[in-house]
Scaffold this motif. Structure first.
Motif, short mmCIF file in Angstrom:
data_model
loop_
_atom_site.label_atom_id
_atom_site.label_comp_id
_atom_site.label_asym_id
_atom_site.label_seq_id
_atom_site.Cartn_x
_atom_site.Cartn_y
_atom_site.Cartn_z
N MET A 1 36.69 33.47 42.73
CA MET A 1 36.45 34.62 41.87
C MET A 1 37.76 35.05 41.23
O MET A 1 38.80 35.13 41.88
N ILE A 2 37.71 35.33 39.95
CA ILE A 2 38.89 35.74 39.19
C ILE A 2 39.13 37.24 39.37
O ILE A 2 38.19 38.02 39.37
N GLY A 3 40.41 37.61 39.49
CA GLY A 3 40.77 39.00 39.71
C GLY A 3 40.72 39.83 38.43
O GLY A 3 40.37 39.36 37.36
N SER A 4 41.10 41.07 38.57
CA SER A 4 41.05 42.06 37.50
C SER A 4 42.05 41.75 36.39
O SER A 4 43.25 41.60 36.66
N PRO A 5 41.59 41.70 35.14
CA PRO A 5 42.54 41.48 34.05
C PRO A 5 43.51 42.65 33.88
O PRO A 5 44.68 42.44 33.56
N SER A 6 43.05 43.88 34.13
CA SER A 6 43.96 45.01 33.96
C SER A 6 45.03 45.04 35.05
O SER A 6 46.16 45.47 34.80
N LEU A 7 44.72 44.56 36.25
CA LEU A 7 45.73 44.47 37.29
C LEU A 7 46.76 43.39 36.95
O LEU A 7 47.96 43.60 37.10
N ALA A 8 46.29 42.26 36.45
CA ALA A 8 47.21 41.20 36.03
C ALA A 8 48.11 41.70 34.89
O ALA A 8 49.31 41.43 34.86
N LEU A 9 47.53 42.45 33.96
CA LEU A 9 48.28 43.02 32.85
C LEU A 9 49.31 44.02 33.35
O LEU A 9 50.46 44.02 32.92
N GLN A 10 48.92 44.88 34.29
CA GLN A 10 49.85 45.87 34.84
C GLN A 10 51.04 45.18 35.48
O GLN A 10 52.19 45.57 35.26
N LYS A 11 50.80 44.15 36.28
CA LYS A 11 51.89 43.42 36.94
C LYS A 11 52.85 42.84 35.91
O LYS A 11 54.07 42.97 36.04
N ALA A 12 52.32 42.22 34.87
CA ALA A 12 53.16 41.62 33.84
C ALA A 12 53.95 42.68 33.08
O ALA A 12 55.12 42.46 32.72
N ILE A 13 53.35 43.83 32.82
CA ILE A 13 54.03 44.90 32.10
C ILE A 13 55.16 45.48 32.96
O ILE A 13 56.27 45.73 32.46
N VAL A 14 54.90 45.71 34.24
CA VAL A 14 55.96 46.21 35.13
C VAL A 14 57.14 45.24 35.13
O VAL A 14 58.30 45.64 35.01
N ASP A 15 56.85 43.95 35.24
CA ASP A 15 57.92 42.94 35.22
C ASP A 15 58.69 42.98 33.90
O ASP A 15 59.92 42.97 33.89
#
Length: 132
Positions: free
Chosen positions: A1-15
């Motif tokens: 199952m694929i995870g949340s796109p907004s969580l993946a986006l948040q992680k990339a933005i924080v980085d």
């Protein structure tokens, strides 16, 4: 199952902001620690909308990013907001389990905090993603 796109986006933005906006010195938070030094950036509210069609399962995400400063007036907060915009608008960020198709700056709103000391710039970004 694929995870949340907004969580993946948040992680990339924080980085991206931790590396690309030296004024905040890596102080990019979801929840602000009580001892956090100003200025800093917080990842705020957001919304995910289905962006689907035949054979396509995308997501349209809206994400608020907040800049906080205790310098006098808005200049510091607006300068940092400009650097946040530059670091993220049209950025090609790697996402876990997703592909970022588009990341665009939408708007910003300078606000005076009720404490009479803190300046705040609320920014909204729009992203289109799809599963990798």
């Amino acid at each position: 199952m694929i995870g949340s796109p907004s969580l993946a986006l948040q992680k990339a933005i924080v980085d991206a902001l931790s590396r690309g906006v030296p004024e905040v010195g890596g102080r990019v938070f979801d929840v602000v620690p009580p001892s956090a030094a100003f200025p800093y950036v917080t990842i705020g509210e957001g919304q995910d909308l289905a962006d689907t069609a035949d054979c396509y399962d995308g997501t349209e995400s809206f994400l608020d990013i907040h800049v906080w400063s205790r310098a006098v007036g808005f200049p510091e907060a607006k300068r940092i907001a400009g650097k946040v915009r530059h670091a993220l608008h049209d950025a090609d960020l790697p996402l876990d389990e997703h592909v970022l198709l588009l990341l665009h700056f939408r708007d910003q709103r300078p606000l005076r905090d009720p404490d009479g000391v803190t300046s705040h710039v609320a920014m909204t970004f729009r992203a289109l993603t799809q599963p990798a």
